[in-house]
Design an enzyme around this catalytic site. Structure first.
Site, mmCIF file in Angstrom:
data_model
loop_
_atom_site.group_PDB
_atom_site.id
_atom_site.type_symbol
_atom_site.label_atom_id
_atom_site.label_comp_id
_atom_site.label_asym_id
_atom_site.label_seq_id
_atom_site.Cartn_x
_atom_site.Cartn_y
_atom_site.Cartn_z
ATOM 1 N N ALA A 83 13.321 7.771 -3.418
ATOM 2 C CA ALA A 83 12.656 8.344 -2.534
ATOM 3 C C ALA A 83 11.485 7.559 -2.266
ATOM 4 C CB ALA A 83 12.516 9.848 -2.833
ATOM 5 N N CYS A 84 10.291 8.489 -2.302
ATOM 6 C CA CYS A 84 9.013 7.982 -2.280
ATOM 7 C C CYS A 84 8.515 6.958 -3.305
ATOM 8 C CB CYS A 84 7.880 8.923 -2.037
ATOM 9 S SG CYS A 84 8.310 9.919 -0.572
ATOM 10 N N SER A 85 9.312 6.935 -4.521
ATOM 11 C CA SER A 85 8.909 6.132 -5.664
ATOM 12 C C SER A 85 9.864 4.861 -5.650
ATOM 13 C CB SER A 85 8.963 6.913 -6.978
ATOM 14 O OG SER A 85 7.852 7.737 -7.006
#
Length: 376
Positions: free
Chosen positions: A158-160
């Site tokens: 995801a966002c990482s």
């Protein structure tokens, strides 16, 4: 100097952008049309009125002013309200994926900044929130296209995704499995968006970043940053979710079901996640014998300006300047895993040798990635 470095970065930006005003005009026209067509159900209480929006509302809750999309026609077409195939898409299913073309454009810039040829790369990792193709791995196609050897794989967090991808590449080089790695975070998010939801239709944009990871010894780049240390963290949460996956192959009648697209409980995410981000970064900096005063720059995940400002204020004890904690989401919107590295790519070249900074991602999962770096 020994160790590993991010020796080159590259950014691919789609050629077309949509402003808040354009997006709102299309959404409001659609919402008004919906409310008229379903007036009887709305009056009977079986359906809810679709609320209208404004450019001011979007900017106040997110800080976003525009976003780049691979296709800007579909989301502005009241009769469609979803992206169509972009200019990079071929007419056949087996054509090269749009994401691979985006990756190649970003990779070319990263390799050039690192001063190396694609044939020197022996590991490619595609680490992104979304995937246009399940198999064969898009990273394997990129490895082939750049003339590299070794191995390649796709991953996601995801966002990482970018920070986790960099960390994974670092481990591979430290173990001796690879010598030079190319990490690609291509966020082709627009096809997964729900453009008829007032509270989320404005959030995401499309973009791709590429990062070259190699040993400091022999590094030729003038913009290389030594990786001092890394810290990753995950805690399961469904407060940010997107269920658009293989299940829709079985339940095709639900292709337009908003529950399968991006959903978030923004207030809860802010309350739960941001304090975890602040503590992790504080602990990470302290573990290296440093203080926040030793950190020249913070390249934070670009999701929401209120989250960024809150986190940087907690870390610094005051408001951060644009150079201390760069904001790019006003132009790019939320680009999921790519956001912190877009900020890094755009705001790294003014730093001097010895300057230290922290790259920090955070978001769905929950996931947090923190990388301490020092300009070589």
């Amino acid at each position: 100097m020994t160790g590993l470095a991010i020796s080159g970065t590259g950014l691919y930006t789609p050629k077309n952008a949509i402003s808040n005003e354009q997006l709102v005009d299309a959404y409001n026209e659609w919402a008004e049309k919906y409310n008229i067509e379903h007036a009887a159900e709305i009056e009977a209480g079986t359906l809810q009125t679709k609320p209208l929006s404004s450019a001011e509302f979007i900017e106040s809750v997110s800080g976003i002013k525009q976003r780049y999309l691979m296709d800007t026609k579909g989301p502005l077409d009241v009769n469609l309200m979803r992206p169509g195939l972009c200019d990079l898409a071929g007419p056949e299913l087996d054509d090269q994926p749009v994401m691979v073309k985006m990756m190649m454009a970003a990779a070319e810039k990263a390799l050039a900044e690192a001063g190396i040829d694609g044939s020197e790369i022996d590991l490619v990792i595609s680490s992104s929130s979304t995937s246009e193709r399940i198999t064969p791995a898009m990273s394997a196609e990129v490895l082939d296209l750049i003339g590299g050897t070794g191995f390649a794989f796709d991953m996601a967090s995801a966002c990482s995704s970018a920070t986790f991808g960099i960390s994974t590449a670092t481990d591979a080089i430290l173990s001796g499995m690879a010598t030079k790695a190319l990490v690609l975070t291509c966020e082709y998010l627009s096809p997964f968006m729900n453009y008829i939801d007032r509270d989320s239709h404005f959030i995401f944009g499309d973009a791709c970043v590429a990062m070259v990871i190699e040993k400091v010894e022999g590094c030729k780049s003038n913009n290389a940053f030594k990786i001092l240390s890394r810290k990753n963290f995950s805690k399961f949460s469904t407060n940010i979710s997107a269920h658009f996956g293989s299940r829709l192959m079985l339940e095709r009648d639900k292709i337009d079901d908003p529950r399968f697209r991006f959903l978030q409980n923004g207030r809860t995410v802010f309350k739960e996640l941001v304090p975890m981000v602040v503590k992790l970064v504080q602990d990470h900096i302290a573990s290296e014998g440093l203080t926040i005063d030793d950190v020249k720059r913070m390249w934070l995940h670009q999701a929401n300006i209120n989250m960024n400002q809150f986190a940087s204020r907690k870390l610094l004890g005051r408001d951060a300047t644009q150079l201390e904690a760069p904001i790019v989401l006003d132009e790019y919107a939320n680009t999921a895993g790519a956001g912190c590295m877009i900020a890094f790519d755009k705001y790294k070249r003014d730093l001097k040798s010895g300057d230290k900074g922290v790259i920090c991602s955070f978001g769905a999962g929950y996931s947090i990635g923190s990388i301490l770096v020092e300009k070589i």
